[in-house]
Design an enzyme around this catalytic site. Structure first.
Site, PDB file in Angstrom:
ATOM      1  N   CYS A 164      -8.297  48.042  37.873  1.00 15.28           N
ATOM      2  CA  CYS A 164      -7.266  48.840  38.546  1.00 15.28           C
ATOM      3  C   CYS A 164      -6.075  48.018  39.012  1.00 15.28           C
ATOM      4  O   CYS A 164      -5.101  48.576  39.542  1.00 15.28           O
ATOM      5  CB  CYS A 164      -7.881  49.584  39.713  1.00 15.28           C
ATOM      6  N   HIS A 303      -3.073  50.413  47.828  1.00 19.58           N
ATOM      7  CA  HIS A 303      -3.989  50.784  46.745  1.00 19.58           C
ATOM      8  C   HIS A 303      -4.698  52.084  47.140  1.00 19.58           C
ATOM      9  O   HIS A 303      -4.816  52.992  46.328  1.00 19.58           O
ATOM     10  CB  HIS A 303      -4.973  49.648  46.501  1.00 19.58           C
ATOM     11  N   GLU A 314      -8.573  47.169  52.888  1.00 18.85           N
ATOM     12  CA  GLU A 314      -7.136  47.028  52.679  1.00 18.85           C
ATOM     13  C   GLU A 314      -6.364  47.220  53.977  1.00 18.85           C
ATOM     14  O   GLU A 314      -5.430  46.456  54.276  1.00 18.85           O
ATOM     15  CB  GLU A 314      -6.653  48.030  51.632  1.00 18.85           C
ATOM     16  N   LYS A 334      -2.275  58.260  46.023  1.00 20.09           N
ATOM     17  CA  LYS A 334      -3.437  58.745  45.272  1.00 20.09           C
ATOM     18  C   LYS A 334      -3.941  60.094  45.784  1.00 20.09           C
ATOM     19  O   LYS A 334      -4.708  60.767  45.107  1.00 20.09           O
ATOM     20  CB  LYS A 334      -4.531  57.688  45.266  1.00 20.09           C
ATOM     21  N   HIS A 339      -6.503  58.466  41.107  1.00 15.81           N
ATOM     22  CA  HIS A 339      -6.529  57.041  40.771  1.00 15.81           C
ATOM     23  C   HIS A 339      -6.562  56.899  39.260  1.00 15.81           C
ATOM     24  O   HIS A 339      -7.564  57.189  38.617  1.00 15.81           O
ATOM     25  CB  HIS A 339      -7.749  56.384  41.401  1.00 15.81           C
ATOM     26  N   PHE A 398     -11.875  46.363  40.321  1.00  8.09           N
ATOM     27  CA  PHE A 398     -13.249  45.894  40.149  1.00  8.09           C
ATOM     28  C   PHE A 398     -13.221  44.475  39.584  1.00  8.09           C
ATOM     29  O   PHE A 398     -12.414  44.151  38.711  1.00  8.09           O
ATOM     30  CB  PHE A 398     -14.003  46.801  39.172  1.00  8.09           C
TER      31      PHE A 398
END
Length: 413
Positions: A164, A303, A314, A334, A339, A398
């Site tokens: 991502c 994010h 975050e 998002k 996402h 990831f």
């Protein structure tokens, strides 16, 4: 060359609009693109909603010959690249040379639609029925390959596959390439078309996806009742250009990219470092390179996936790095577009440029009851028009990949 890197064009395919202007307008209007899944029957996956691209017609910008042999993720890339190049006013042989133009895109999975279709065919009809285009359509580098061929781009041609973080890494790497004097123009962004049965099933098995059935309750970044992310599709493309090159041809400049940071958590396959050390380091790299002091930054495009692990980690990282900043606002888009994995950084970069141009930050849509663990100030309808001259855009993936770009509102000086 000046080593300044500016944005001169944008393109978008998304759940809330299939060109950059429509996308930015709908993001700033807080339009939600999450809806029941329509492309396939997802009932047996336990997931019922996604942020699918709607009413996409590749023929609007491309000929059938251009797109018929491309997986959808590559169609999205080529479509948005053409829009961005047209907006930038760039034409081969007229105002750029092929050797000066490069292409870098990020994608998390590549041609998963083709992989799913051809795997099913192999098992139901036999391996000899697998298409000869299976490999060229499915491999992750073919979006870049086809964009390069379409525009005769003979500088670097790269594909970033960092989950991502891929789209933001692609834009950051393109920025560095121009800053180093190795190219004058770069087509860069992220693209993904992973809302498929296999894509949904895979993330559902990780218990990463929201199981909400009401789209309004599905993607809830920083909300105390969030229960996972919503899959999305699309592509976002920027044209990055050396400032001197852009100025010499009279280009309209949309924003300036001023910094880039990228680090690794080296922590876990799927979870972020809860202390946010890698995220802090990447954000600091980006603002330091951009000459932005922590207390000066105006906006963070987070994010913000609406998973418990990401949002808390975050938000904590943002709070630590910018602890002396009393005006900083943060939001995740998002809640509107889900996402989109490797495309997220590309679409979010387009949104940030749009925010800088329009003097308006995107609202953190989906947050109804703020998680008490989230201590940062989020964008809402009351503060969305606060001054925004500097911004960063975060993408974390990831495997521990962290990527951050820093941007400034364009002011000739």
């Amino acid at each position: 060359m000046s080593n300044r890197v500016v944005v001169t064009g944008m393109g978008a395919v998304s759940p809330v609009g299939n060109d950059a202007d429509e996308f930015v307008k709908n993001i700033l209007d807080s339009k939600v693109g999450v809806a029941p899944i329509t492309d396939f029957d997802a009932s047996d996956t336990g997931i019922t909603v996604a942020a699918e691209v709607k009413d996409f017609d590749p023929g609007k910008r491309l000929t059938k010959r251009d797109y018929k042999r491309l997986d959808k993720y590559a169609q999205y890339a080529l479509y948005t690249a053409k829009e961005a190049m047209e907006q930038a006013g760039l034409k081969d042989g007229e105002n750029y040379q092929p050797e000066d133009l490069g292409v870098i895109y990020g994608t998390g999975i590549g041609g998963i639609q083709t992989i799913q279709e051809q795997t099913e065919k192999a098992y139901t009809k036999g391996p000899k029925r697998v298409s000869p285009l299976f490999v060229p359509k499915s491999i992750s580098n073919m979006a870049v390959g086809n964009v390069s061929m379409y525009f005769d781009a003979r500088n670097t041609s790269q594909t970033i596959v960092n989950a991502c973080a891929s789209g933001t890494n692609a834009i950051g790497n393109a920025y560095e390439y121009i800053k180093a004097g190795k190219a004058k123009v770069m087509i860069a962004g992220g693209t993904e078309a992973a809302v498929t049965k296999m894509g949904i099933a895979g993330f559902a098995s990780l218990t990463a996806l929201s199981t909400a059935t009401d789209p309004k309750d599905a993607s809830l970044p920083f909300d105390k009742d969030r229960n996972g992310f919503v899959m999305g599709d699309g592509a976002g493309t920027l044209i990055l250009e050396d400032y001197d090159h852009a100025k010499a041809r009279g280009a309209k400049i949309l924003a300036e990219v001023v910094g880039y940071g990228t680090t690794s958590d080296a922590y876990h396959l799927t979870a972020p470092d809860p202390e946010g050390k890698g995220a802090i380091a990447a954000m600091k790299q980006a603002i330091d390179e951009g000459g932005i002091k922590p207390e000066e930054l105006d906006y963070v495009n987070a994010h913000g996936t609406a998973t418990h692990a990401n949002d808390v980690s975050e938000a904590g990282a943002i709070g630590k790095l910018f602890k002396d900043n009393d005006h900083l606002k943060t939001s995740s888009i998002k809640g509107m577009i889900g996402h989109s994995l490797g495309a997220a950084g590309g679409l979010e970069a387009v949104a940030v440029v749009g925010a800088l141009e329009n003097d308006q930050m995107p609202v953190n849509v989906g947050m109804k009851n703020k998680d008490p663990e989230i201590k940062i100030d989020l964008v809402n309808d009351q503060n969305k028009n606060d001054s925004i001259k500097t911004a960063i855009s975060n993408s974390f993936g990831f495997g521990g990949h962290n990527a951050v770009i820093a941007l400034r509102k364009w002011e000739e000086n």
